[in-house]
Design a protein around this motif. Structure first.
Motif, mmCIF file in Angstrom:
data_model
loop_
_atom_site.group_PDB
_atom_site.id
_atom_site.type_symbol
_atom_site.label_atom_id
_atom_site.label_comp_id
_atom_site.label_asym_id
_atom_site.label_seq_id
_atom_site.Cartn_x
_atom_site.Cartn_y
_atom_site.Cartn_z
ATOM 1 N N GLN A 1 0.925 -1.368 -0.208
ATOM 2 C CA GLN A 1 -0.260 0.290 -0.321
ATOM 3 C C GLN A 1 0.444 1.372 0.135
ATOM 4 O O GLN A 1 1.808 1.463 0.622
ATOM 5 C CB GLN A 1 -0.784 -0.099 0.828
ATOM 6 C CG GLN A 1 -1.709 -0.949 1.587
ATOM 7 C CD GLN A 1 -2.620 -1.327 3.012
ATOM 8 O OE1 GLN A 1 -3.010 0.234 3.271
ATOM 9 N NE2 GLN A 1 -3.054 -2.489 3.054
ATOM 10 N N CYS A 2 0.215 2.265 -0.451
ATOM 11 C CA CYS A 2 0.918 3.786 -0.684
ATOM 12 C C CYS A 2 0.468 4.534 0.138
ATOM 13 O O CYS A 2 -0.979 4.791 0.177
ATOM 14 C CB CYS A 2 1.275 3.730 -1.942
ATOM 15 S SG CYS A 2 2.079 5.077 -2.195
ATOM 16 N N ILE A 3 0.382 5.201 1.285
ATOM 17 C CA ILE A 3 -0.456 6.310 1.963
ATOM 18 C C ILE A 3 -0.042 6.923 2.639
ATOM 19 O O ILE A 3 1.240 6.825 2.525
ATOM 20 C CB ILE A 3 -0.571 5.250 3.298
ATOM 21 C CG1 ILE A 3 -0.936 3.983 3.104
ATOM 22 C CG2 ILE A 3 -1.477 5.502 4.329
ATOM 23 C CD1 ILE A 3 -1.331 2.615 4.500
ATOM 24 N N THR A 4 -0.798 8.708 2.596
ATOM 25 C CA THR A 4 0.169 9.909 2.990
ATOM 26 C C THR A 4 -0.695 9.788 4.593
ATOM 27 O O THR A 4 -1.461 9.278 4.816
ATOM 28 C CB THR A 4 -1.465 10.761 2.209
ATOM 29 O OG1 THR A 4 -1.089 10.618 0.989
ATOM 30 C CG2 THR A 4 0.045 11.864 2.572
ATOM 31 N N VAL A 5 0.696 9.616 5.378
ATOM 32 C CA VAL A 5 0.279 9.573 6.770
ATOM 33 C C VAL A 5 0.388 11.478 6.889
ATOM 34 O O VAL A 5 0.889 12.289 7.009
ATOM 35 C CB VAL A 5 1.506 9.577 6.967
ATOM 36 C CG1 VAL A 5 0.988 9.560 9.049
ATOM 37 C CG2 VAL A 5 1.823 7.854 6.847
ATOM 38 N N GLU A 6 -0.756 11.777 7.532
ATOM 39 C CA GLU A 6 -1.326 13.690 7.795
ATOM 40 C C GLU A 6 -0.693 13.786 9.157
ATOM 41 O O GLU A 6 -0.549 15.126 9.191
ATOM 42 C CB GLU A 6 -2.486 13.812 6.799
ATOM 43 C CG GLU A 6 -2.628 13.255 5.315
ATOM 44 C CD GLU A 6 -3.893 13.970 4.499
ATOM 45 O OE1 GLU A 6 -4.935 14.026 5.670
ATOM 46 O OE2 GLU A 6 -3.691 13.650 4.157
ATOM 47 N N ASP A 7 -1.416 12.875 10.051
ATOM 48 C CA ASP A 7 -0.804 13.194 11.292
ATOM 49 C C ASP A 7 -1.231 11.283 12.151
ATOM 50 O O ASP A 7 -1.575 10.611 11.199
ATOM 51 C CB ASP A 7 -2.252 13.860 11.697
ATOM 52 C CG ASP A 7 -1.654 14.779 13.369
ATOM 53 O OD1 ASP A 7 -0.381 14.702 13.522
ATOM 54 O OD2 ASP A 7 -1.873 16.021 13.760
ATOM 55 N N THR A 8 -0.823 11.801 12.920
ATOM 56 C CA THR A 8 -1.793 10.324 14.016
ATOM 57 C C THR A 8 -2.832 10.057 13.569
ATOM 58 O O THR A 8 -3.441 11.298 14.136
ATOM 59 C CB THR A 8 -1.089 10.369 15.285
ATOM 60 O OG1 THR A 8 0.350 10.769 15.567
ATOM 61 C CG2 THR A 8 -1.448 9.079 15.882
ATOM 62 N N GLY A 9 -2.986 9.029 12.863
ATOM 63 C CA GLY A 9 -4.765 8.839 13.417
ATOM 64 C C GLY A 9 -5.605 9.465 11.688
ATOM 65 O O GLY A 9 -6.491 9.778 11.647
ATOM 66 N N GLN A 10 -4.072 10.768 11.149
ATOM 67 C CA GLN A 10 -4.887 11.127 10.110
ATOM 68 C C GLN A 10 -4.332 10.605 8.490
ATOM 69 O O GLN A 10 -3.481 10.795 8.146
ATOM 70 C CB GLN A 10 -4.353 12.442 10.337
ATOM 71 C CG GLN A 10 -6.069 12.873 10.509
ATOM 72 C CD GLN A 10 -6.162 14.362 10.016
ATOM 73 O OE1 GLN A 10 -5.194 15.099 10.709
ATOM 74 N NE2 GLN A 10 -6.820 14.969 9.440
ATOM 75 N N TYR A 11 -5.085 9.293 7.799
ATOM 76 C CA TYR A 11 -4.229 9.177 7.341
ATOM 77 C C TYR A 11 -4.834 8.707 4.948
ATOM 78 O O TYR A 11 -6.378 8.688 5.462
ATOM 79 C CB TYR A 11 -3.993 7.331 7.446
ATOM 80 C CG TYR A 11 -3.379 7.090 8.650
ATOM 81 C CD1 TYR A 11 -2.096 7.576 8.910
ATOM 82 C CD2 TYR A 11 -4.448 6.699 9.567
ATOM 83 C CE1 TYR A 11 -1.787 6.987 10.159
ATOM 84 C CE2 TYR A 11 -3.459 6.663 10.703
ATOM 85 C CZ TYR A 11 -2.499 7.075 10.971
ATOM 86 O OH TYR A 11 -1.570 6.716 12.945
#
Ligand code: KG4
Ligand code: ZN
Length: 375
Positions: A153-163
């Motif tokens: 998978q390719c995921i943007t980690v925007e913040d803890t809990g925000q993906y």
């Protein structure tokens, strides 16, 4: 940022596949003790057998937890919270690990927290122990490529809990593709490391293998066509053993094709989220030197940092589960109800239905909303 000193040290358990792992972390994320037992029995069977894995977790856990406590110089009573992977993964292992953690929590009168395995992987680059000297934790947002036997998978980690999930495989995972092709080439299991070794003797241009989805928009992956193309080149040899040079050339060409496809997908991801500050890679396939080098080049061309945690923290481990629990607790999340059920499929986008109302409200502030559509 919540004060979590009363919830630490915490003990985390990971049993979602074939590694039984336990770790103890303090409030700052320092690893006080860690143990991993990789189940060897599956190698002879050519893959993970879920029922055997679950039984092996059950057998290993009591001693592993004791060993980890000893390594940390702590007693069970010193642990303030018990965390475990509750999905996604093989349901038998998830039940064993989470039930064991819940049992310890109940016996000690301490809280329990269920953690998403994918969240553990993609937050690992922020774990202090994952950073090499001179490295700093990636700032949000960053791009995470998770490539393992179970996930791609390719995921943007925007913040803890925000993906934000940008894409994933539509058939096999990257690790599965390496394992299946390695098997066709007569190599052992897991196939990735053996295939990479053999590929060093081969010519990556020898076979013109397909690059599935390359040049298409989006960040999805597909590997089954590539695997079939390799099989077609092997077919003419029938029952004969594959000449070593043919096997080496096929291994090198396959590895090159996978790397090209990954690079293409990551370039698309970077075009979609140009604001990311780092590219991080996790999962067993991140051990692949050719893939790592290409990703490092892409990151450098884009002026962003490339981070790959040390291999023991890239592959399945419990430190990442403990760290994800810490990050969530720091954001003000509360522990879970003891009735929380493990889920073999648990998209990052879906919040646990059992979390108390107060925590769900946190999501409207943006801290805990999870946005991706599937596991
Ligand atoms: O993360 P991991 O240890 O376990 C899970 O699947 O969760 O990943 C294992 C996968 C296997 O498919 C293995 O073949 C692959 O990672 N792998 C590699 C390499 N080392 C391990 N694939 C390609 N090149 C490698 N050097
Ligand atoms: Zn994993």
């Amino acid at each position: 940022m919540s004060d979590i000193s009363h919830l630490t040290p915490l003990l985390a358990i990971e049993t979602s596949c074939d590694d039984t792992a336990c770790a103890i972390l303090d409030a700052h994320g320092a690893l006080l003790g860690e143990s991993v037992l990789s189940q060897e029995d599956h190698a002879a069977l050519g893959g993970v057998v879920p029922e055997l894995a679950a039984r092996a977790h059950l057998k290993a856990l009591p001693e592993l937890v004791e060993l980890t406590l000893r390594r940390a110089g702590l007693e069970l009573e010193d642990i303030a919270l018990f965390a475990a992977t509750t999905g996604p993964g093989l349901i038998g292992g998830l039940i064993v690990g989470s039930s064991y953690a819940k049992g310890l929590a109940m016996a000690c009168g301490k809280p329990f927290m269920g953690i998403n395995h994918i969240e553990g992987h993609i937050l690992t680059p922020r774990l202090p122990a994952a950073l090499r000297p001179g490295e700093t934790a990636p700032a949000f947002p960053y791009l995470a490529l998770l490539v393992s036997g179970g996930h791609c998978q390719c995921i943007t980690v925007e913040d803890t809990g925000q993906y934000r999930r940008l894409g994933g495989t539509i058939d096999d995972s990257a690790g599965e593709a390496f394992d299946k092709v390695a098997k066709m080439l007569g190599l052992g299991w897991p196939g990735g490391p053996a295939l990479e070794k053999l590929a060093r003797e081969g010519d990556p241009q020898a076979y013109g293998l397909p690059r599935p989805l390359k040049g298409r928009p989006g960040c999805d992956f597909s590997f089954s066509g590539l695997k079939t193309a390799v099989a077609r080149h092997i077919e003419p040899y029938g029952r004969e053993a594959l000449p070593r040079q043919v096997a080496a050339d096929l291994a090198a060409s396959f590895q090159q094709a996978v790397t090209d496809v990954m690079a293409d997908r990551i370039l698309n991801a970077l075009a979609l989220v140009p604001q990311v500050t780092s590219l991080v890679v996790a999962g067993g396939v991140a051990a692949n030197g050719v893939l790592r080098q290409r990703l490092e080049e892409i990151a450098s061309q884009h002026g962003i940092t490339f981070l790959a945690p040390p291999l023991r923290l890239c592959t399945d481990n419990a430190a990442m589960i403990g760290w994800a629990a810490l990050e969530r607790l720091k954001q003000g999340e509360v522990p879970d109800d003891i009735t929380l059920a493990p889920r073999p499929r648990w998209p990052l986008s879906e919040r646990q239905p059992y979390r108390p109302q107060a925590t769900q409200e946190t999501s409207s502030t943006g801290h805990s909303s999870l946005m991706e559509p599937s596991a």
